[in-house]
Motif scaffolding. Structure first.
Motif, PDB file in Angstrom:
ATOM      1  N   UNK A  83     -39.010   5.331 -19.568  1.00 17.48           N
ATOM      2  CA  UNK A  83     -40.188   4.721 -19.395  1.00 17.48           C
ATOM      3  C   UNK A  83     -40.200   3.688 -18.277  1.00 17.48           C
ATOM      4  N   UNK A  84     -39.176   2.756 -18.065  1.00 14.21           N
ATOM      5  CA  UNK A  84     -39.115   1.889 -17.080  1.00 14.21           C
ATOM      6  C   UNK A  84     -39.104   2.389 -15.752  1.00 14.21           C
ATOM      7  N   UNK A  85     -38.606   3.571 -15.434  1.00 11.15           N
ATOM      8  CA  UNK A  85     -38.646   4.629 -14.251  1.00 11.15           C
ATOM      9  C   UNK A  85     -40.152   5.203 -14.024  1.00 11.15           C
ATOM     10  N   UNK A  86     -40.719   5.604 -14.999  1.00 13.31           N
ATOM     11  CA  UNK A  86     -42.001   6.114 -14.992  1.00 13.31           C
ATOM     12  C   UNK A  86     -43.027   4.955 -14.543  1.00 13.31           C
ATOM     13  N   UNK A  98     -45.264  13.561 -12.503  1.00  8.48           N
ATOM     14  CA  UNK A  98     -44.778  12.207 -12.746  1.00  8.48           C
ATOM     15  C   UNK A  98     -43.978  12.154 -13.556  1.00  8.48           C
ATOM     16  N   UNK A  99     -44.061  12.708 -14.751  1.00 10.15           N
ATOM     17  CA  UNK A  99     -43.065  12.557 -15.840  1.00 10.15           C
ATOM     18  C   UNK A  99     -41.930  13.377 -15.612  1.00 10.15           C
ATOM     19  N   UNK A 100     -41.895  14.728 -14.892  1.00  9.04           N
ATOM     20  CA  UNK A 100     -40.509  15.263 -14.603  1.00  9.04           C
ATOM     21  C   UNK A 100     -39.822  14.497 -13.618  1.00  9.04           C
ATOM     22  N   UNK A 101     -40.620  13.930 -12.542  1.00 12.61           N
ATOM     23  CA  UNK A 101     -39.847  13.084 -11.418  1.00 12.61           C
ATOM     24  C   UNK A 101     -39.271  11.776 -12.180  1.00 12.61           C
ATOM     25  N   UNK A 102     -39.758  11.158 -13.276  1.00 11.69           N
ATOM     26  CA  UNK A 102     -39.043  10.042 -14.038  1.00 11.69           C
ATOM     27  C   UNK A 102     -37.889  10.639 -14.817  1.00 11.69           C
TER      28      UNK A 102
END
Length: 117
Positions: free
Chosen positions: A72-75, A50-54
């Motif tokens: 952070x907003x995208x995550x 999920x972090x890499x995707x963000x």
């Protein structure tokens, strides 16, 4: 004109196709969900954290020089909204932080590719 509401000759696959089309259209109605599908397609069956995707989506939206706040907003929106929605619909699987293709992923990706032609 008389309608025979008791005639059971309706092709049931027609109803399934309508439901499938509506369901897929609802998934593809959101730009962020489309981006998730594209990124997942680029990494393959192994999936992506999920972090890499963000990170990838922040870079796509804001250039390589995105701020921690933008990421952070995208995550948060992925974590709270889009990944749960895609997971409920079996488009993706989420195991802890890893996002992988779900059982209905190929159906949605095929529809997306047809739309992009």
């Amino acid at each position: 004109m008389d309608l025979d509401i008791h005639n059971d000759s309706t092709d049931s696959t027609e109803c399934v196709d309508v439901e499938q089309t509506t369901w897929v259209a609802d998934i593809l109605r959101n730009r962020r969900r489309i981006q998730v599908l594209i990124e997942l397609d680029s990494v393959g069956e192994d999936g992506i954290s999920l972090g890499s995707l963000a990170d990838r989506l922040a870079e796509r939206d804001h250039s390589p020089d995105f701020t921690p706040g933008e990421r952070k907003r995208i995550y948060i929106v992925l974590h709270q909204c889009h990944i749960p929605r895609l997971s409920i619909d079996n488009v993706v699987n989420r195991r802890r932080d890893l996002i992988t293709p779900g059982s209905r992923y190929s159906d949605v990706l095929s529809a997306l590719l047809r739309l992009q032609r």
